[in-house]
Design a protein around this motif. Structure first.
Motif, PDB file in Angstrom:
ATOM      1  N   ARG A  75      -6.908   3.717   5.573  1.00 52.56           N
ATOM      2  CA  ARG A  75      -5.471   3.443   5.693  1.00 52.56           C
ATOM      3  C   ARG A  75      -5.033   3.483   7.156  1.00 52.56           C
ATOM      4  N   LYS A 119      -8.208   8.062   3.811  1.00 49.16           N
ATOM      5  CA  LYS A 119      -7.170   8.125   4.837  1.00 49.16           C
ATOM      6  C   LYS A 119      -7.602   7.369   6.096  1.00 49.16           C
ATOM      7  N   LYS A 130      -4.346  -0.288  -2.649  1.00 47.47           N
ATOM      8  CA  LYS A 130      -3.845   1.054  -2.942  1.00 47.47           C
ATOM      9  C   LYS A 130      -4.528   1.635  -4.175  1.00 47.47           C
ATOM     10  N   MET A 174       0.812  -1.215   0.000  1.00 50.48           N
ATOM     11  CA  MET A 174       0.000   0.000   0.000  1.00 50.48           C
ATOM     12  C   MET A 174       0.846   1.266   0.000  1.00 50.48           C
ATOM     13  N   THR A 234      -3.431   0.381   9.219  1.00 46.40           N
ATOM     14  CA  THR A 234      -2.134   0.567   9.867  1.00 46.40           C
ATOM     15  C   THR A 234      -2.234   0.300  11.361  1.00 46.40           C
TER      16      THR A 234
END
Length: 612
Positions: free
Chosen positions: A266, A263, A257, A72, A270
Motif C-alpha cells: 500500500r 502495508k 483492497k 483501496m 501510494t
C-alpha cells in the motif's frame, strides 16, 4: 516546449509541499494547494505551462491512479451491521444506519438544488448537478479524520461511511449518465461486464497472491505489477463497454483492497501515485482554468458562489441524521466536512466537457467552488469538533479460556486501561474463577455461533488461552474471518510438520507457549537479572506499544510530546530490532519497547496505538 512544461509541473509538484511545510501551511489540503499552483502557472497568470499531449496523458493516468487509491481506501467492514458489546442492548443508530440515512438525504437535497438551478436558468442539467452536489472527497475526509484521530471512533466511522457512499454512488451514476449522453444507452447493460471482470480477477488472484509474496524480489515488485495490471485491465474493459475509465480504476482499487495487500505494498502504491502522477493531475487541472475570462463573465461570477452554497446546502440534511447520536456541534461539523468535494468533481467535469453538455465557464465555476469547499470545510470542522463522551473508551480484551494462566493476567489488566471479558465452556473452571475475575461468562460450547452470541469477536484483542491447541487453531481461524484486530493464541503442543501455525502467524496471529517463555525467563535471570527485575517491577516496568496513530509516524523520536517521561530501549520493525536514537524516524506499525512510570503508560499506549 512540451518537455519544459512537464519539467515546470514536476518542479511545482516538488516545491509545493516544501513551501507549505516551510511556512507551516496546514489549513488546506495539498491537493488544493497544487490546483492553486496550477492556476498561477497556467492560463490564468504566468502561462508557463502548456497543456501538451504527453502532459494530458500523464494527467489522465494521475486521475486513474487517484480513483484507484480511493477504491483501496474503502473499508467494507464498516458496512456490516454493528453488534452489541458484552451483551449490551444494540445501538439503535449505528454508523451504517446513520451514513445511509445521511446520504439518502444528500442525494434528495442535491436533486432539489439541481431542479432549482434549472428553474432559475443558471444550470440546465439536473442529473449532472445532482451527481456533482452529492460527491464527497473521500481522500480529504480521511486526511481530516486522521489529523483529529477519529477513524477508530464512532463519529469518524460514520463520516467515513458517508464519504465512501459519496464516491461509490456518484461514480455509478456518472457511468450511467455518460452512457446515456454519449449515445451508448443500448450498451448500458454491458457495464455489468466490468463488475463480472472484477469478480473474476479477484477470485483468480486471491489464491496466488500469497505465492506472489514468497517469490517477490526487489527487482520484480510483483505486487506493483499486479496492481497496474488490474488498473489497466479494468480501465480497458470500461472503455470498451462505453463506461468511464475511472469506474474501472475504482473497481481495480476495490479488488486490490480485497486481496489484502501488505502495508508495504500500500505504501509503494501510494508513493507512486502521490509522488508522481496525482500531483500532475491536480496542477494541470489548475493550469487549464482561465480565470481572467471566467471572472470577466458576469454569469460565471454569479455561478461560483451559487455552486459553492449548493455544495454546502446539499450536505445540510446529515445534521438532522447525525444529531440522533452525536452532539449538535459535532453534527454540524460533520456536515461541513462531508461538503468537501474535489476528487470526483474534476473527472466528472472533464467527462461532461467531452460530451459537450457543459461550458468551460460552468466547468471552471464548479472547479473553483469545489476548491473553496476543500479550503473552508476542513477548517470549520476542526474549529467545531469536540470529543464525544463515547470516544473515551477502554481497550476491549476477550479471553477464551479461564485457567491459572489467563485469570491472573485478566485481574491485572482490569485495573488499567482495559475492559475485560472472559469466556469458558468448562463449568468447573467457571465456578472456580467466577469470584476471582470480572465478567466471566459460561458458554454451552465454543462453537462459532456461541461465540457470536457472546460477542467474542467484537473486541480489540482476542486472547485464545484454551488448554487444547487444536481448539485454539480453530478459534484463531474463525477470528481471522471475523476480522478481529489482534489475536493472541496459546499453542503448548506443536507438530513441527504442521504448517497451520506458520499460516496463522503470516495472517497476523501472535503465538506463544509457556515452555518458550520459561526458557527465555530463565536465561534472562542468569544473563540479565536486572532486566528481569525491570520486567516484574510493579512501579516501573518494561512496556511495548504498536504505533498505529498516523499522527506520530514520520516524526523523530525526540519530537514525541511525552519523550521526557519514557526511555525507548528498542524498536521492533519488520522482524528486526533497531537501536533507537533521538533522530530515528517512527514508522507505521513500529513496536516501541520502553520503560516508564506505570501511571503514564495507559495514556502513552492510547495515543500511539489509536487507529486513525
Amino acid at each position: 516546449m512540451a518537455q519544459l512544461s512537464l519539467l515546470i509541473v514536476l518542479l511545482a509538484a516538488l516545491m509545493t509541499p516544501l513551501v507549505m511545510a516551510r511556512f507551516n501551511i496546514s489549513v488546506i489540503p495539498t491537493a488544493v494547494a497544487e490546483i492553486i499552483v496550477g492556476i498561477v502557472l497556467g492560463k490564468s497568470l504566468l502561462h508557463w505551462v502548456t497543456l501538451t499531449s504527453s502532459l494530458n496523458q500523464l494527467s489522465t493516468l494521475g486521475v486513474i491512479i487517484l480513483i484507484f487509491l480511493s477504491g483501496m481506501e474503502i473499508d467494507f467492514n464498516l458496512f456490516k451491521p454493528q453488534k452489541s458489546i458484552n451483551g449490551a442492548a444494540p445501538v439503535k443508530w449505528t454508523p451504517l444506519k446513520l451514513a445511509v440515512g445521511a446520504y439518502v438525504g444528500i442525494v434528495i437535497s442535491a436533486g432539489l438544488l439541481g431542479w432549482l438551478l434549472q428553474i432559475t436558468g443558471l444550470f440546465n442539467d439536473i442529473l449532472l448537478a445532482t451527481i456533482l452536489f452529492s460527491t464527497i472527497a473521500l481522500g480529504v475526509v480521511i486526511a481530516a479524520l486522521t489529523e483529529k484521530e477519529l477513524l477508530s471512533k464512532t463519529l469518524g466511522q460514520t463520516i467515513l461511511l458517508t464519504a465512501a457512499l459519496g464516491e461509490i454512488i456518484p461514480l455509478l451514476a456518472l457511468t450511467a449518465y455518460a452512457s446515456l449522453n454519449g449515445g451508448h444507452s443500448g450498451r448500458l447493460w454491458l457495464v455489468l461486464l466490468i463488475f463480472l471482470a472484477a469478480i473474476v480477477l479477484l477470485m483468480r488472484f486471491r489464491s496466488i497472491y500469497r505465492f506472489f509474496a514468497k517469490i517477490d524480489k526487489t527487482t520484480t515488485q510483483l505486487d506493483i505489477r499486479l496492481a497496474f495490471f488490474l488498473i489497466f485491465a479494468l480501465v480497458t474493459i470500461a472503455e470498451q463497454v462505453g463506461a468511464e475509465n475511472i469506474l474501472g480504476a475504482f473497481l481495480a482499487g476495490i479488488v486490490m483492497k480485497l486481496l489484502q495487500p501488505s502495508k508495504a505494498t500500500r505504501d509503494k502504491l501510494t508513493s507512486i501515485g502521490y509522488g508522481f502522477f496525482i500531483p500532475i493531475f491536480f496542477i494541470t487541472t489548475g493550469a487549464k482554468l482561465n480565470l481572467p475570462s471566467l471572472l470577466a463573465d458576469r454569469n460565471s461570477l454569479i455561478l461560483i458562489p451559487v455552486f459553492f452554497i449548493c455544495f454546502l446546502l446539499a450536505k445540510a440534511v446529515p445534521i438532522l441524521i447525525f444529531r440522533q447520536r452525536f452532539t449538535l456541534k459535532n453534527a454540524v461539523a460533520s456536515s461541513f466536512l462531508a461538503s468537501t468535494t474535489i476528487t470526483l468533481v474534476l473527472p466528472t467535469l472533464q467527462m461532461a466537457q467531452n460530451l459537450h453538455v457543459i461550458s468551460s465557464q460552468q466547468s471552471g465555476a464548479f472547479t473553483l467552488a469545489a476548491v473553496l469547499t476543500c479550503i473552508c470545510s476542513p477548517i470549520i470542522f476542526n474549529r467545531l469538533y469536540q470529543p464525544e463522551k463515547e470516544d473515551l473508551v477502554k481497550t476491549r480484551v476477550t479471553f477464551v479460556g479461564t485457567n491459572i494462566l489467563t485469570v491472573p493476567v485478566a485481574q491485572r489488566l482490569s485495573k488499567g486501561w482495559y475492559d475485560i471479558q472472559m469466556l469458558t465452556d468448562q463449568p468447573k473452571n467457571y465456578s472456580t474463577y467466577n469470584s476471582e475475575a470480572r465478567n466471566v461468562t459460561l458458554l454451552p460450547d465454543l462453537s462459532e455461533q456461541s461465540l457470536l452470541t457472546a460477542a467474542a469477536f467484537d473486541t480489540d484483542i482476542l486472547v485464545l488461552g484454551h488448554l487444547e491447541h487444536e481448539v485454539n487453531v480453530q478459534l484463531a481461524t474463525t477470528a481471522i474471518q471475523h476480522h478481529v484486530p489482534r489475536i493472541i493464541a496459546r499453542f503448548e503442543a506443536r507438530d513441527v510438520t504442521d504448517d497451520r501455525y506458520d499460516v496463522l502467524a503470516e495472517q497476523g496471529v501472535e503465538i506463544y507457549n509457556s515452555f518458550d517463555i520459561n526458557i527465555s525467563m530463565l536465561r534472562e535471570m542468569i544473563e540479565s537479572p536486572s532486566t528481569l527485575k525491570l520486567l516484574t517491577d510493579n512501579d516501573a516496568g518494561l512496556y511495548e506499544v504498536t504505533v498505529r496513530n498516523r499522527r506520530f509516524t514520520g516524526r523523530e523520536l525526540q519530537s514525541l510530546p511525552f519523550i521526557e517521561s519514557i526511555t525507548i530501549s528498542r524498536i521492533y520493525r519488520n522482524g528486526k530490532f533497531i537501536a533507537p536514537h533521538g533522530d530515528t524516524f517512527i514508522e507505521q506499525d513500529d513496536h516501541l519497547i520502553f520503560t516508564s512510570d506505570k501511571g503514564t503508560v495507559p495514556e502513552i499506549r492510547r495515543l500511539l496505538s489509536l487507529r486513525n
